[in-house]
Design a protein around this motif. Structure first.
Motif, PDB file in Angstrom:
ATOM      1  N   GLY A 123       0.817  -1.184  -0.014  1.00  0.00           N
ATOM      2  CA  GLY A 123       0.003  -0.015  -0.144  1.00  0.00           C
ATOM      3  C   GLY A 123       0.708   1.337   0.179  1.00  0.00           C
ATOM      4  N   GLY A 137       1.055   0.614  -5.204  1.00  0.00           N
ATOM      5  CA  GLY A 137      -0.268  -0.355  -4.877  1.00  0.00           C
ATOM      6  C   GLY A 137      -1.261   0.766  -4.904  1.00  0.00           C
ATOM      7  N   VAL A 182      -3.881  -5.334  -0.137  1.00  0.00           N
ATOM      8  CA  VAL A 182      -3.393  -5.964   1.110  1.00  0.00           C
ATOM      9  C   VAL A 182      -2.201  -5.183   1.542  1.00  0.00           C
ATOM     10  N   ALA A 207       9.150  13.317  -2.834  1.00  0.00           N
ATOM     11  CA  ALA A 207       7.781  13.631  -3.591  1.00  0.00           C
ATOM     12  C   ALA A 207       7.691  14.748  -4.632  1.00  0.00           C
ATOM     13  N   THR A 258      -2.285  -6.443   7.516  1.00  0.00           N
ATOM     14  CA  THR A 258      -2.568  -7.801   6.791  1.00  0.00           C
ATOM     15  C   THR A 258      -1.409  -8.252   6.007  1.00  0.00           C
ATOM     16  N   VAL A 275       1.192 -10.333   3.809  1.00  0.00           N
ATOM     17  CA  VAL A 275       1.092 -11.565   2.935  1.00  0.00           C
ATOM     18  C   VAL A 275       2.068 -12.351   3.323  1.00  0.00           C
ATOM     19  N   GLY A 287       7.693  -2.440  -2.689  1.00  0.00           N
ATOM     20  CA  GLY A 287       8.726  -1.554  -2.493  1.00  0.00           C
ATOM     21  C   GLY A 287       9.968  -2.218  -2.195  1.00  0.00           C
ATOM     22  N   TYR A 288      10.945  -1.942  -1.032  1.00  0.00           N
ATOM     23  CA  TYR A 288      11.951  -2.405  -0.810  1.00  0.00           C
ATOM     24  C   TYR A 288      11.756  -4.065  -0.221  1.00  0.00           C
ATOM     25  N   HIS A 333      19.189   6.801   0.813  1.00  0.00           N
ATOM     26  CA  HIS A 333      19.328   8.096   0.026  1.00  0.00           C
ATOM     27  C   HIS A 333      18.729   9.020   1.129  1.00  0.00           C
ATOM     28  N   VAL A 359      16.645  13.201   6.765  1.00  0.00           N
ATOM     29  CA  VAL A 359      15.703  11.865   6.324  1.00  0.00           C
ATOM     30  C   VAL A 359      16.928  11.049   5.499  1.00  0.00           C
ATOM     31  N   ILE A 419      15.837   3.340  -1.075  1.00  0.00           N
ATOM     32  CA  ILE A 419      14.946   3.640  -2.255  1.00  0.00           C
ATOM     33  C   ILE A 419      15.346   2.784  -3.307  1.00  0.00           C
ATOM     34  N   LEU A 446      10.725   1.152  -8.073  1.00  0.00           N
ATOM     35  CA  LEU A 446      10.491   2.458  -8.527  1.00  0.00           C
ATOM     36  C   LEU A 446      11.482   3.707  -7.670  1.00  0.00           C
ATOM     37  N   ALA A 471      11.455   6.734  -8.352  1.00  0.00           N
ATOM     38  CA  ALA A 471      10.885   8.068  -8.616  1.00  0.00           C
ATOM     39  C   ALA A 471       9.415   7.954  -8.431  1.00  0.00           C
TER      40      ALA A 471
END
Ligand code: FAD
Length: 811
Positions: free
Chosen positions: A12, A16, A34, A49, A173, A175, A205-206, A226, A319, A323, A348, A350
């Motif tokens: 998510g 996603g 999920v 962003a 949740t 998986v 993602g990662y 990063h 931060v 990435i 991804l 970017a």
């Protein structure tokens, strides 16, 4: 929680959420997402962003435009407005003329997608961004649509719209397992129960490879740490009266955007660090890596010099987060190689800027079988099986270190080289070969005059021009030898093989033993999907009756998936890949027959072995299969040799060629010669955005065949008439080739897009292929090419200016 649904999207983050939303937009509402924790608890929550329109090809520009338009619409939704700084504008800086030339090309390319970039000089950069100095600056590329968005709000807005359209989102949740059934459907196991579904999407993602391993695959995705920091308020920004444009700097490798009344500055340091290579802590949720600003000192200094105001400002937050990168920096969005009903949207780097567009194109692929743009540049199948963890990490590091430095034409960077070679690679290297890389394979580009010969990186014809001209001349007058390694080759056997291929190809397939043909595969929409040479080989002591299917090196996983997906379960057809077992040596030129006759027994005369024949033989004592086909336009033979015997065959050919003036030639000469013959390249000129008639492949289509994939759609397209037509062009410029993506203009409007360009040494013309408006496809039509910012004349010529009747290759 549902126990059955059509699609389960796992993850998510932006990937996603965008996929889920766009599936509902495509009309599929029985879909779920999920998420193991809360939405956006992976990389997305701490993203800088930025949302740029800049991309290096039209697919990337088009999908980013979709993101921008979608985000703008979401931001303006009165029921659920989100924060989006749209249209602050952004500058990509440059301190070399070569970079500026690249920006001019990208501007021409983007124009074809209705996106207007602007190339501006250093003073104009400083006028638009009052905080920067013009030291060591030539200028930059201006992207008027650049901006930034609130990542969490964006994902919530997408999830909200998806839910409103019927989708469901299950948070907290995880998986834990994936089971594929015989009918290709899936069971997704989670800590809260199982969900049966038709299709799964990995958007993790990662953690991509944690979920990939649940389905027995591994994706070439690696994570890098990063960092960015946020500054205190800067008075000049507070008092400017407008928002600062974004900056991206290939000179010192940082980006910068306004955040409140300060700046957010992010870094791509050379001393960079991979992350999570040995597994990821399951509790790394909404988490960051430890700050490490010491690591970025090299690039920090450059940022401070460009923006002196930074030196007088405090840093209030750092931060540092993971990435993801892939082997070529572009993500993996599409079908998972070797799997059915499984897709991914991963790697991804970017994802906030691109995520809207990637989810859009992925949903189209899932629902319609194909997206509206050709998606090869993001296709998960574009890397071969050589792409392991180490190679991916090495390329990820290199990509990260070069984040804002685009690849120049012919540029192949040093990381991960020699991943795929043959026994003659070192032999040819010792003979002076310079190599290009094709799907990991080291392929001879040209023979260089000395070890220290390094042409400049440029969009112009480079210093190798005369070397390539000499290689072409020798092929035209005598004979040349070239290795084409990695050429994708399947051996197709079984009693239903002929019927199967007849269904797959839109034209004739070679039914007679010992014959060769070229054919095209279409998708369900009647668009060009693939191209393959088919050689019909009769039973021998080397095997039963079989078809050899040969296609571009890059198509290895793509074509296997496509063929396997269309095989009926009850058909007697076996498809075996020989790609890693055999290599082609191409013998081309008027003396090719004499060389072949000197080292292989048999009758190689025009009558004994005419054009488009196939025969098994020995080159000296090396077993070989010879096809009478040509990509150069000269008399030529493709000699397929098992790798174990490749060096022996190579030596035999070199020896036989000594008295005939045989010399090596490389991929650049091949590319130049194919342009003079009207021959096309898969995924340059042959793309899913056009049908075979638009692509000029009329003679390869048999609409009167009872059945082939795409026939119905193609018939309807023929009735509707073409949207574009592929033409050959002569470009009135001696300095630089037309580069793929460049726009063709007439009366100030874009009327076409270049797909390939190169100098035709035998016809002494600067040649290009382009898709243009159908009414401009007639020979002699003049247009202008937006050529690195200048308008130069481009005239439609006959498709095959060198030898229109193919007399030389049939000789
Ligand atoms: C410091 C930094 C700055 C950045 N700046 C920019 C920028 O300016 N512009 C830009 O476009 N991009 C930027 N990026 C990149 C961008 O943030 C990412 O590309 C994007 O967030 C990736 O989104 P994703 O959905 O692919 O992954 P993620 O956000 O990581 O989402 C993956 C989700 O999958 C879930 N998941 C994992 N495993 C499971 C499982 N087993 N079951 C269920 N769910 C699971 C995770 O919990 C997670 O929520 C930046 C990244 C970093 C680190």
């Amino acid at each position: 929680m549902k126990s059955r649904t059509k699609v389960v999207v796992i993850g998510g983050g932006i990937a996603g959420c965008s996929t889920l939303y766009h599936l509902t937009q495509e009309g599929w509402s029985d879909v779920v997402l999920v998420e193991r924790d809360e939405l956006t608890s992976g990389t997305t929550w701490h993203s800088a962003a930025q949302v740029t329109n800049f991309g290096m090809n039209q697919t990337m520009v088009g999908l980013k435009t979709h993101s921008i338009n979608l985000y703008k619409e979401l931001a303006e939704d009165p029921d659920y407005p989100i924060n989006y700084h749209h249209g602050d504008g952004g500058i990509r800086l440059a301190n070399t003329e070569a970079q500026m030339q690249g920006y001019r090309h990208f501007t021409s390319m983007a124009r074809g997608m209705d996106v207007e970039f602007e190339v501006i000089d250093a003073e104009e950069c400083a006028r638009r961004h009052p905080l920067i100095s013009t030291d060591n600056l030539i200028g930059g590329l201006w992207d008027p649509m650049d901006g930034d968005i609130d990542p969490a709000q964006l994902c919530q807005a997408l999830a909200r719209r998806a839910r409103n359209a019927g989708a469901e989102v299950y948070r907290n949740t995880p998986v834990t397992g994936l089971i594929q059934h015989k009918d290709d459907t899936w069971t997704v196991e989670t800590t809260k129960g199982n969900i049966d579904c038709d299709i799964v999407v990995n958007a993790c993602g990662y953690r991509v490879n944690e979920v990939a391993s649940m389905m027995g695959v591994h994706h070439p995705v690696a994570s890098m740490e990063h960092q960015y920091f946020l500054t205190e308020e800067i008075p000049a920004i507070r008092d400017a009266g407008h928002r600062m444009p974004l900056l991206r700097c290939p000179i010192s490798d940082y980006y910068c955007r306004q955040e409140k009344n300060g700046l957010l500055v992010g870094f791509y340091e050379q001393d960079c660090k991979t992350w999570g290579m040995d597994g990821i802590d399951p509790n790394f949720v909404n988490a960051l890596c430890p700050d490490d600003l010491d690591r970025v000192t090299d690039v920090l200094e450059g940022a401070f010099e460009r923006m002196p105001a930074l030196m007088e400002t405090g840093i209030h937050t750092v931060v540092n987060g993971p990435i993801t990168y892939t082997i070529d920096g572009a993500p993996l969005v599409g079908p998972i190689p070797g799997k059915r009903n499984a897709y991914c949207i991963i790697g991804l780097r970017a994802g906030l800027g691109e995520g809207g567009g990637h989810g859009w194109l992925l949903a189209q692929q899932i629902v319609q079988g194909e997206a509206q743009y050709d998606t090869w540049c993001i296709d998960p199948r574009r890397f071969g099986p050589h792409s392991n963890v180490e190679l991916t990490a090495l390329k990820a590091i290199e990509d990260y270190q070069n984040e804002f430095r685009f690849h120049f034409p012919h540029e192949h960077r040093p990381a991960g080289r020699n991943a795929r070679t043959t026994p003659v690679t070192p032999v040819m290297a010792a003979e002076g070969a310079e190599f290009t890389v094709v799907n990991g394979w080291e392929r001879v580009d040209y023979i260089k005059p000395s070890a220290d010969f390094h042409p400049s990186l440029s969009f112009d014809f480079d210093e190798a021009f005369d070397l390539v001209a000499a290689e072409v001349k020798n092929v035209q007058e005598n004979v040349g030898l070239c290795e084409v390694n990695g050429f994708n080759r399947f051996e197709i056997t079984g009693s239903d093989a002929a019927a199967f291929l007849d269904r797959m190809f839109c034209g004739r397939t070679p039914k007679k033993a010992g014959r060769v043909g070229l054919g095209y595969l279409l998708n369900q929409h009647g668009m060009v999907k693939g191209e393959a040479t088919l050689a019909n080989l009769p039973a021998s002591d080397r095997g039963p009756d079989r078809i050899w299917y040969g296609s571009a090196a890059a198509s290895e996983l793509h074509d296997m998936d496509w063929l396997q997906a269309h095989l009926h379960r009850d058909e007697d057809v076996q498809i075996k890949s020989l790609t890693n077992d055999q290599t082609i040596l191409v013998l081309a030129g008027p003396r090719a027959r004499a060389v072949l006759s000197a080292c292989a027994r048999g009758d190689w005369s025009k009558e004994g072995f005419p054009w488009l024949s196939a025969r098994e033989c020995f080159i000296g004592y090396a077993p070989a299969t010879v096809l009478g086909v040509s990509f150069s336009g000269e008399l030529a033979y493709e000699i397929h040799v098992p790798n174990a015997s490749l060096y022996a065959a190579y030596q035999a050919l070199r020896e036989a060629g000594e008295t005939h003036g045989l010399k090596l030639f490389g991929a650049r000469a091949v590319d130049a010669m194919r342009m003079e013959m009207g021959f096309l390249h898969w995924k340059a000129d042959l793309i899913t955005e056009f049908d075979p008639f638009e692509t000029g492949l009329d003679r390869f289509v048999k609409l009167d065949k009872p059945e082939f994939i795409g026939k119905e759609a193609l018939t309807a397209r023929v009735e509707a008439g073409p949207t574009k037509r592929l033409v050959s062009l002569e470009v009135d410029c001696r300095k630089s080739p037309a580069h793929p993506g460049a726009s063709l203009m007439l009366d100030g409007k874009v009327v076409g897009t270049v797909t390939s360009g190169d100098w035709g040494h035998r016809v002494t013309q600067n040649l290009a292929y382009a898709f243009v408006d159908p009414d401009l496809a007639g020979h002699g039509t003049d247009m202008s090419l937006d050529h690195y910012g200048a308008q130069v004349s481009a005239r439609v010529i006959a498709p095959c200016p060198y030898d229109p009747d193919f007399t030389r290759m049939r000789s």
